[in-house]
Design a protein around this motif. Structure first.
Motif, PDB file in Angstrom:
ATOM      1  N   THR A  37      17.567  22.285  -2.803  1.00  0.00           N
ATOM      2  CA  THR A  37      19.008  22.363  -2.586  1.00  0.00           C
ATOM      3  C   THR A  37      19.255  23.363  -1.478  1.00  0.00           C
ATOM      4  N   LEU A  38      19.970  22.950  -0.450  1.00  0.00           N
ATOM      5  CA  LEU A  38      20.240  23.802   0.697  1.00  0.00           C
ATOM      6  C   LEU A  38      21.679  24.294   0.661  1.00  0.00           C
ATOM      7  N   THR A  39      21.841  25.585   0.854  1.00  0.00           N
ATOM      8  CA  THR A  39      23.174  26.162   1.007  1.00  0.00           C
ATOM      9  C   THR A  39      23.275  26.926   2.326  1.00  0.00           C
ATOM     10  N   SER A  40      22.193  26.936   3.089  1.00  0.00           N
ATOM     11  CA  SER A  40      22.169  27.567   4.410  1.00  0.00           C
ATOM     12  C   SER A  40      21.094  26.875   5.244  1.00  0.00           C
ATOM     13  N   SER A  41      20.977  27.253   6.513  1.00  0.00           N
ATOM     14  CA  SER A  41      20.008  26.634   7.418  1.00  0.00           C
ATOM     15  C   SER A  41      18.591  26.824   6.902  1.00  0.00           C
ATOM     16  N   THR A  42      17.847  25.711   6.815  1.00  0.00           N
ATOM     17  CA  THR A  42      16.511  25.749   6.215  1.00  0.00           C
ATOM     18  C   THR A  42      15.572  24.766   6.911  1.00  0.00           C
ATOM     19  N   GLU A  43      14.341  25.209   7.171  1.00  0.00           N
ATOM     20  CA  GLU A  43      13.290  24.299   7.621  1.00  0.00           C
ATOM     21  C   GLU A  43      12.822  23.542   6.389  1.00  0.00           C
ATOM     22  N   SER A  76      32.856  20.236   4.831  1.00  0.00           N
ATOM     23  CA  SER A  76      31.626  20.952   5.140  1.00  0.00           C
ATOM     24  C   SER A  76      30.910  20.209   6.253  1.00  0.00           C
ATOM     25  N   GLN A  77      30.349  20.929   7.197  1.00  0.00           N
ATOM     26  CA  GLN A  77      29.627  20.305   8.292  1.00  0.00           C
ATOM     27  C   GLN A  77      28.175  20.768   8.273  1.00  0.00           C
ATOM     28  N   TRP A  78      27.283  19.796   8.365  1.00  0.00           N
ATOM     29  CA  TRP A  78      25.850  20.062   8.346  1.00  0.00           C
ATOM     30  C   TRP A  78      25.202  19.386   9.543  1.00  0.00           C
ATOM     31  N   TYR A  79      24.116  19.975  10.034  1.00  0.00           N
ATOM     32  CA  TYR A  79      23.420  19.464  11.202  1.00  0.00           C
ATOM     33  C   TYR A  79      21.920  19.404  10.918  1.00  0.00           C
ATOM     34  N   SER A  80      21.249  18.529  11.640  1.00  0.00           N
ATOM     35  CA  SER A  80      19.795  18.523  11.577  1.00  0.00           C
ATOM     36  C   SER A  80      19.258  18.604  12.997  1.00  0.00           C
ATOM     37  N   ASN A 148      23.899  24.463   7.933  1.00  0.00           N
ATOM     38  CA  ASN A 148      25.349  24.388   7.947  1.00  0.00           C
ATOM     39  C   ASN A 148      25.884  24.934   9.260  1.00  0.00           C
ATOM     40  N   TRP A 149      26.974  24.328   9.713  1.00  0.00           N
ATOM     41  CA  TRP A 149      27.651  24.818  10.900  1.00  0.00           C
ATOM     42  C   TRP A 149      28.807  25.663  10.432  1.00  0.00           C
ATOM     43  N   GLY A 150      28.743  26.946  10.712  1.00  0.00           N
ATOM     44  CA  GLY A 150      29.764  27.848  10.202  1.00  0.00           C
ATOM     45  C   GLY A 150      29.452  28.204   8.762  1.00  0.00           C
ATOM     46  N   THR A 151      30.482  28.293   7.944  1.00  0.00           N
ATOM     47  CA  THR A 151      30.317  28.676   6.552  1.00  0.00           C
ATOM     48  C   THR A 151      30.004  27.448   5.704  1.00  0.00           C
ATOM     49  N   ALA A 152      28.960  27.543   4.898  1.00  0.00           N
ATOM     50  CA  ALA A 152      28.608  26.429   4.019  1.00  0.00           C
ATOM     51  C   ALA A 152      29.672  26.264   2.953  1.00  0.00           C
ATOM     52  N   ASN A 153      30.045  25.043   2.695  1.00  0.00           N
ATOM     53  CA  ASN A 153      31.016  24.728   1.658  1.00  0.00           C
ATOM     54  C   ASN A 153      30.402  23.619   0.822  1.00  0.00           C
ATOM     55  N   GLY A 154      29.620  23.988  -0.136  1.00  0.00           N
ATOM     56  CA  GLY A 154      28.886  23.012  -0.917  1.00  0.00           C
ATOM     57  C   GLY A 154      27.404  23.111  -0.625  1.00  0.00           C
ATOM     58  N   SER A 155      26.698  22.032  -0.864  1.00  0.00           N
ATOM     59  CA  SER A 155      25.248  22.055  -0.680  1.00  0.00           C
ATOM     60  C   SER A 155      24.746  20.676  -0.284  1.00  0.00           C
TER      61      SER A 155
END
Length: 179
Positions: A37-43, A76-80, A148-155
């Motif tokens: 479960t990711l709540t922040s930037s992770t490899e 929430s915005q997420w990137y890979s 996450n881009w900016g503040t994570a909102n969720g996972s």
């Protein structure tokens, strides 16, 4: 019994001007089988390949099956993104827009964007192919990051359940293509 061996594949009339390269020389595969479960930037996964020729191209085929949960009433915005290192060197970005982040976010270069709404959960698929020209015969390590881009909102969850065949939630298929 005869055996044909070659270290280079080039079409008889040469490579067309609009073509990327010749044939597939080798393929490497890496996958994520554990639940995270990711709540922040992770490899989340790495894969390696050692090119046989320095003029080979590399294609990194990325496949991610995710489950996104949102909370807090906002989107929430997420990137890979994909990074590469040669031998024991440092990672460099090989995917995305070619921009370095000035805000300290390690996903300053991204290849795929997930923008979720605040209305609950969903499971988007992320599929991308990243082209690389490393010009080396040293071992290459490719790293897939989700953040996450900016503040994570969720996972973001990968391999969330074992009962519905989600145990290969992230895959890297790395192809060496003859130059």
């Amino acid at each position: 019994m005869s055996e044909l061996r070659t270290n280079r594949i080039v079409p008889r009339d040469g490579i067309p001007t609009d073509a990327y390269s010749g044939g597939i020389v080798q393929v490497s595969f890496a996958r994520l089988t554990s639940a995270i479960t990711l709540t922040s930037s992770t490899e989340i996964i790495t894969g390696t390949i050692t090119p046989t020729r320095s003029d080979s191209k590399i294609l990194v085929d990325v496949r991610i099956r995710t489950w996104m949960d949102y909370s807090g009433g906002t989107s929430s915005q997420w990137y890979s993104g994909v990074r590469r290192k040669i031998g024991s060197g440092s990672y460099v970005w090989v995917s995305g827009k070619g921009e370095n982040s000035t805000s300290g976010n390690e996903l300053g270069r991204y290849a795929y964007h997930i923008n979720g709404t605040s209305g609950g959960s969903h499971n988007p698929g992320i599929y991308m192919v990243v082209r690389d020209v490393p010009a080396t015969t040293s071992q290459l390590t490719y790293s897939l990051l989700i953040g996450n881009w900016g503040t994570a909102n969720g996972s973001v969850r990968l391999n969330r359940q074992s009962g519905d065949h989600e145990q290969d939630g992230a895959q890297l298929i790395i192809y060496e293509i003859s130059g």
